[in-house]
Design a protein around this motif. Sequence first.
Motif, PDB file in Angstrom:
ATOM      1  N   ILE A  70     -41.620  -8.238  -4.910  1.00  0.00           N
ATOM      2  CA  ILE A  70     -41.715  -6.790  -4.787  1.00  0.00           C
ATOM      3  C   ILE A  70     -40.288  -6.281  -4.623  1.00  0.00           C
ATOM      4  O   ILE A  70     -39.596  -6.656  -3.658  1.00  0.00           O
ATOM      5  CB  ILE A  70     -42.585  -6.354  -3.579  1.00  0.00           C
ATOM      6  N   CYS A  71     -39.859  -5.478  -5.580  1.00  0.00           N
ATOM      7  CA  CYS A  71     -38.515  -4.908  -5.511  1.00  0.00           C
ATOM      8  C   CYS A  71     -38.614  -3.574  -4.793  1.00  0.00           C
ATOM      9  O   CYS A  71     -39.222  -2.623  -5.302  1.00  0.00           O
ATOM     10  CB  CYS A  71     -37.941  -4.738  -6.917  1.00  0.00           C
ATOM     11  N   GLY A  72     -38.040  -3.511  -3.602  1.00  0.00           N
ATOM     12  CA  GLY A  72     -38.037  -2.278  -2.799  1.00  0.00           C
ATOM     13  C   GLY A  72     -36.810  -1.452  -3.142  1.00  0.00           C
ATOM     14  O   GLY A  72     -35.701  -1.987  -3.234  1.00  0.00           O
ATOM     15  N   VAL A  73     -37.034  -0.162  -3.364  1.00  0.00           N
ATOM     16  CA  VAL A  73     -35.915   0.707  -3.751  1.00  0.00           C
ATOM     17  C   VAL A  73     -35.908   1.973  -2.897  1.00  0.00           C
ATOM     18  O   VAL A  73     -36.921   2.341  -2.300  1.00  0.00           O
ATOM     19  CB  VAL A  73     -36.001   1.098  -5.257  1.00  0.00           C
ATOM     20  N   LYS A  74     -34.750   2.608  -2.879  1.00  0.00           N
ATOM     21  CA  LYS A  74     -34.647   3.883  -2.189  1.00  0.00           C
ATOM     22  C   LYS A  74     -33.644   4.777  -2.914  1.00  0.00           C
ATOM     23  O   LYS A  74     -32.789   4.293  -3.669  1.00  0.00           O
ATOM     24  CB  LYS A  74     -34.239   3.689  -0.737  1.00  0.00           C
ATOM     25  N   THR A 100     -43.490  -4.358  -8.764  1.00  0.00           N
ATOM     26  CA  THR A 100     -43.579  -5.784  -9.034  1.00  0.00           C
ATOM     27  C   THR A 100     -42.519  -6.164 -10.061  1.00  0.00           C
ATOM     28  O   THR A 100     -42.449  -5.556 -11.128  1.00  0.00           O
ATOM     29  CB  THR A 100     -44.986  -6.128  -9.572  1.00  0.00           C
ATOM     30  N   ALA A 101     -41.709  -7.150  -9.708  1.00  0.00           N
ATOM     31  CA  ALA A 101     -40.617  -7.589 -10.581  1.00  0.00           C
ATOM     32  C   ALA A 101     -40.750  -9.084 -10.852  1.00  0.00           C
ATOM     33  O   ALA A 101     -41.244  -9.838 -10.002  1.00  0.00           O
ATOM     34  CB  ALA A 101     -39.271  -7.301  -9.931  1.00  0.00           C
ATOM     35  N   CYS A 158     -33.815  -7.357 -13.890  1.00  0.00           N
ATOM     36  CA  CYS A 158     -33.944  -6.559 -15.117  1.00  0.00           C
ATOM     37  C   CYS A 158     -35.058  -5.531 -14.920  1.00  0.00           C
ATOM     38  O   CYS A 158     -36.209  -5.903 -14.688  1.00  0.00           O
ATOM     39  CB  CYS A 158     -34.253  -7.471 -16.293  1.00  0.00           C
ATOM     40  N   VAL A 159     -34.695  -4.254 -15.021  1.00  0.00           N
ATOM     41  CA  VAL A 159     -35.611  -3.173 -14.624  1.00  0.00           C
ATOM     42  C   VAL A 159     -35.874  -2.244 -15.800  1.00  0.00           C
ATOM     43  O   VAL A 159     -34.923  -1.757 -16.440  1.00  0.00           O
ATOM     44  CB  VAL A 159     -35.018  -2.384 -13.441  1.00  0.00           C
ATOM     45  N   ARG A 160     -37.148  -1.996 -16.056  1.00  0.00           N
ATOM     46  CA  ARG A 160     -37.489  -1.171 -17.224  1.00  0.00           C
ATOM     47  C   ARG A 160     -37.037   0.265 -17.037  1.00  0.00           C
ATOM     48  O   ARG A 160     -37.187   0.860 -15.965  1.00  0.00           O
ATOM     49  CB  ARG A 160     -38.963  -1.268 -17.598  1.00  0.00           C
ATOM     50  N   ILE A 165     -30.127  -4.546 -17.097  1.00  0.00           N
ATOM     51  CA  ILE A 165     -29.805  -5.717 -16.272  1.00  0.00           C
ATOM     52  C   ILE A 165     -28.916  -5.236 -15.131  1.00  0.00           C
ATOM     53  O   ILE A 165     -27.770  -4.849 -15.355  1.00  0.00           O
ATOM     54  CB  ILE A 165     -29.041  -6.787 -17.076  1.00  0.00           C
ATOM     55  N   PHE A 166     -29.459  -5.226 -13.938  1.00  0.00           N
ATOM     56  CA  PHE A 166     -28.632  -4.909 -12.781  1.00  0.00           C
ATOM     57  C   PHE A 166     -28.072  -6.216 -12.225  1.00  0.00           C
ATOM     58  O   PHE A 166     -28.827  -7.083 -11.771  1.00  0.00           O
ATOM     59  CB  PHE A 166     -29.448  -4.174 -11.705  1.00  0.00           C
TER      60      PHE A 166
END
Length: 160
Positions: A20-24, A33-34, A50-52, A132-133
């Motif tokens: 689970i990629c948590g972001v703010k 979900t990653a 890698c994030v869509r 791609i981060f």
Amino acid sequence: MLDEKAKKTILRKIPHGLYICGVKDGEEINGFTASWVMQTSFQPPLIINCVRQDSGSHEMIKNSGVFALSFLDSEQKDVAAQFFKPQRRVGNKLADVEFYSGEETGCPIIKDTLGYVECQVVESVMKGDHTIFVAEVIGAGVHREGSALLLETTGWQYGG
Ligand SMILES: Cc1cc2nc3c(=O)[nH]c(=O)nc-3n(C[C@H](O)[C@H](O)[C@H](O)COP(=O)(O)O)c2cc1C
């Protein structure tokens, strides 16, 4: 000419974990979900995520430059399922799970997971439909023992 069917079949054999990629972004938080995640350097400790580009979280990571990955265990397919729908459609995905804010990034970390890494983006590559981060691991913690949830065991596909 590229054999589309072969490309799909063989690329789907790349093994992936589920996180689970948590972001703010400012006061706003979210999680998704990653699976397209891997380590890319020991020193400094770097990973790629890698994030869509059409996800809500993509914009948030772009703005804040931080994220946290919570590592799911092999029995947590249900948690992964809670986070793979877009926030703009289902609302607050973090409402029904216990989480806390990471010390280094302030990003949400899911409490009932194997552990987490907190990451600071150092580079991003915007090619194709995912970005791609490249991120440095600036915080980490272990919650408990266990084995990781693997995409292969869920019967789901993300790739190909
Ligand atoms: C099995 C699975 C794996 C996924 N892996 C990724 C991934 O690696 N990167 C990504 O950006 N999205 C991935 N997704 C899709 C996101 O979870 C989905 O786009 C989510 O709705 C984004 O949420 P948001 O719009 O609230 O940010 C995956 C989905 C599934 C079902």
